[in-house]
Motif scaffolding. Structure first.
Motif, short mmCIF file in Angstrom:
data_model
loop_
_atom_site.label_atom_id
_atom_site.label_comp_id
_atom_site.label_asym_id
_atom_site.label_seq_id
_atom_site.Cartn_x
_atom_site.Cartn_y
_atom_site.Cartn_z
N PHE A 82 0.84 -1.19 0.00
CA PHE A 82 0.00 0.00 0.00
C PHE A 82 0.88 1.24 0.00
O PHE A 82 1.65 1.47 0.95
CB PHE A 82 -0.91 0.00 1.23
CG PHE A 82 -1.92 -1.13 1.20
CD1 PHE A 82 -1.54 -2.42 1.52
CD2 PHE A 82 -3.23 -0.89 0.83
CE1 PHE A 82 -2.46 -3.46 1.48
CE2 PHE A 82 -4.16 -1.93 0.78
CZ PHE A 82 -3.77 -3.21 1.11
N ILE A 83 0.75 2.02 -1.06
CA ILE A 83 1.55 3.23 -1.13
C ILE A 83 0.66 4.44 -1.43
O ILE A 83 -0.48 4.30 -1.85
CB ILE A 83 2.68 3.13 -2.19
CG1 ILE A 83 2.07 3.04 -3.58
CG2 ILE A 83 3.55 1.92 -1.97
CD1 ILE A 83 3.11 3.41 -4.62
N GLY A 84 1.22 5.61 -1.21
CA GLY A 84 0.46 6.84 -1.47
C GLY A 84 1.00 7.98 -0.64
O GLY A 84 1.87 7.78 0.23
N ARG A 85 0.47 9.16 -0.90
CA ARG A 85 0.86 10.35 -0.18
C ARG A 85 0.66 10.14 1.32
O ARG A 85 -0.26 9.42 1.73
CB ARG A 85 -0.07 11.49 -0.64
CG ARG A 85 0.59 12.80 -0.97
CD ARG A 85 -0.44 13.75 -1.59
NE ARG A 85 -1.79 13.50 -1.14
CZ ARG A 85 -2.31 13.97 -0.01
NH1 ARG A 85 -1.62 14.72 0.80
NH2 ARG A 85 -3.55 13.70 0.31
N SER A 86 1.47 10.79 2.14
CA SER A 86 1.25 10.74 3.57
C SER A 86 -0.14 11.28 3.84
O SER A 86 -0.55 12.28 3.24
CB SER A 86 2.26 11.65 4.30
OG SER A 86 3.42 10.93 4.53
N ASN A 87 -0.86 10.58 4.68
CA ASN A 87 -2.21 11.00 5.06
C ASN A 87 -3.29 10.59 4.06
O ASN A 87 -4.46 10.93 4.23
CB ASN A 87 -2.26 12.53 5.26
CG ASN A 87 -3.23 12.91 6.36
OD1 ASN A 87 -3.27 12.26 7.39
ND2 ASN A 87 -4.02 13.94 6.15
N ALA A 88 -2.92 9.86 3.00
CA ALA A 88 -3.92 9.43 2.02
C ALA A 88 -4.85 8.37 2.61
O ALA A 88 -5.97 8.17 2.13
CB ALA A 88 -3.24 8.89 0.77
N GLY A 89 -4.35 7.70 3.67
CA GLY A 89 -5.21 6.73 4.35
C GLY A 89 -4.80 5.28 4.17
O GLY A 89 -5.63 4.37 4.26
N ILE A 133 -5.12 7.22 -3.64
CA ILE A 133 -5.23 8.64 -3.98
C ILE A 133 -6.43 9.19 -3.21
O ILE A 133 -7.48 8.55 -3.14
CB ILE A 133 -5.41 8.79 -5.51
CG1 ILE A 133 -4.07 8.47 -6.17
CG2 ILE A 133 -5.88 10.20 -5.88
CD1 ILE A 133 -4.05 8.50 -7.65
N ASP A 134 -6.22 10.35 -2.59
CA ASP A 134 -7.31 10.99 -1.87
C ASP A 134 -8.29 11.54 -2.92
O ASP A 134 -7.96 12.47 -3.65
CB ASP A 134 -6.73 12.12 -1.01
CG ASP A 134 -7.76 12.76 -0.10
OD1 ASP A 134 -8.93 12.87 -0.52
OD2 ASP A 134 -7.39 13.14 1.02
N ALA A 135 -9.47 10.92 -3.00
CA ALA A 135 -10.43 11.28 -4.05
C ALA A 135 -10.89 12.73 -3.92
O ALA A 135 -11.26 13.36 -4.90
CB ALA A 135 -11.63 10.35 -4.00
N ASN A 136 -10.83 13.23 -2.72
CA ASN A 136 -11.29 14.59 -2.47
C ASN A 136 -10.27 15.62 -2.98
O ASN A 136 -10.64 16.71 -3.38
CB ASN A 136 -11.50 14.75 -0.96
CG ASN A 136 -12.46 15.87 -0.65
OD1 ASN A 136 -13.35 16.17 -1.44
ND2 ASN A 136 -12.26 16.50 0.48
N ILE A 137 -9.01 15.25 -2.94
CA ILE A 137 -7.94 16.14 -3.40
C ILE A 137 -7.60 15.86 -4.87
O ILE A 137 -7.29 16.77 -5.64
CB ILE A 137 -6.66 15.95 -2.53
CG1 ILE A 137 -6.96 16.38 -1.09
CG2 ILE A 137 -5.48 16.72 -3.09
CD1 ILE A 137 -5.82 16.12 -0.12
N GLY A 138 -7.70 14.59 -5.26
CA GLY A 138 -7.34 14.21 -6.63
C GLY A 138 -5.86 13.91 -6.71
O GLY A 138 -5.12 14.15 -5.75
#
Ligand SMILES: Nc1nc2c(ncn2[C@@H]2O[C@H](COP(=O)(O)OP(=O)(O)OP(=O)(O)O)[C@@H](O)[C@H]2O)c(=O)[nH]1
Ligand SMILES: [Mg+2]
Length: 194
Positions: A28-35, A113-118
């Motif tokens: 699981f990877i992604g921006r910090s805080n993406a969840g 990916i945070d769907a709210n931020i894109g």
């Protein structure tokens, strides 16, 4: 498919024999805080399996969890968080880079990916780099509970355009909407060793 069991195996900071035991890894990877950590907890139904936090930069090593005795979930540190101390940031990026692009472990990649931020510039860069590895990539559009109902369709359409050509799974760790499809996708078949 269902997740019937999940247990923390170990936290590691580099290569380790657990990564070489042949059990397929779902990373699981992604921006910090993406969840990422929240996603793991929500999929397994165990609230405190992985540590989550409002403060980005919570996960600072690779945490390996055994799922159904058949797969590993690997919770990774996030990227793109500028406030992390430079030294820590360097260490974490090295670890991420090594695991994703140098090690040849059997991995399926889940990019959150945070769907709210894109997708951010970092997300797109990561996605493009990952594509060059030929690894199987699943994109989770997380936190869709944060999008107003009336905006949701339009938002998902836009995300579909921005992320064309990828397997997209809208999800919310809060409401668990989309959990069946996502678990099926993650646990189905074996990731191909690259
Ligand atoms: N509303 C909402 N909040 C979420 C969702 N998923 C995660 N969060 C919140 O987002 C914050 C970050 O979650 P984490 O799971 O710790 O994020 P992470 O990607 O593991 O972050 P790092 O470990 O720092 O890389 C927490 O406050 C979570 O409660 C979701 O689907 N909906
Ligand atoms: Mg985390």
């Amino acid at each position: 498919m269902k997740i019937n069991s999940a247990k923390f195996m170990r936290g590691i900071k580099g290569d380790n024999e657990i990564l070489e035991d042949g059990i397929p890894q779902i990373a699981f990877i992604g921006r910090s805080n993406a969840g990422k950590s929240s996603l793991m907890n929500s999929l397994t139904g165990i609230k405190k399996l992985a540590r989550t936090s409002n403060t980005p930069g919570r996960t600072q090593e690779m945490n390996v969890f055994l799922i159904n005795d058949t797969h590993y979930f690997v919770d990774l540190p996030g990227y793109g968080f500028a406030k992390t101390k430079m030294k820590t940031l360097e260490k974490l990026s090295k670890l991420l880079f090594w695991y994703l692009f140098v090690s040849h472990h059997n991995q399926k990649i889940v990019l959150l990916i945070d769907a709210n931020i894109g997708p951010t510039v970092d997300d797109i860069e990561m996605l493009n780099e990952l594509e060059t590895t030929g690894k199987e990539i699943v994109v989770v559009l997380n936190k869709i509970d944060k999008i107003k109902k009336s905006h949701c369709k339009h938002r998902l359409q836009k995300l579909g355009e921005q992320l064309e050509g990828h397997k997209l799974f809208p999800y919310s760790s809060k409401t668990k909407v989309g959990i069946e499809d996502l678990v099926d996708e993650l646990l189905a078949g074996e990731a191909v060793d690259k």
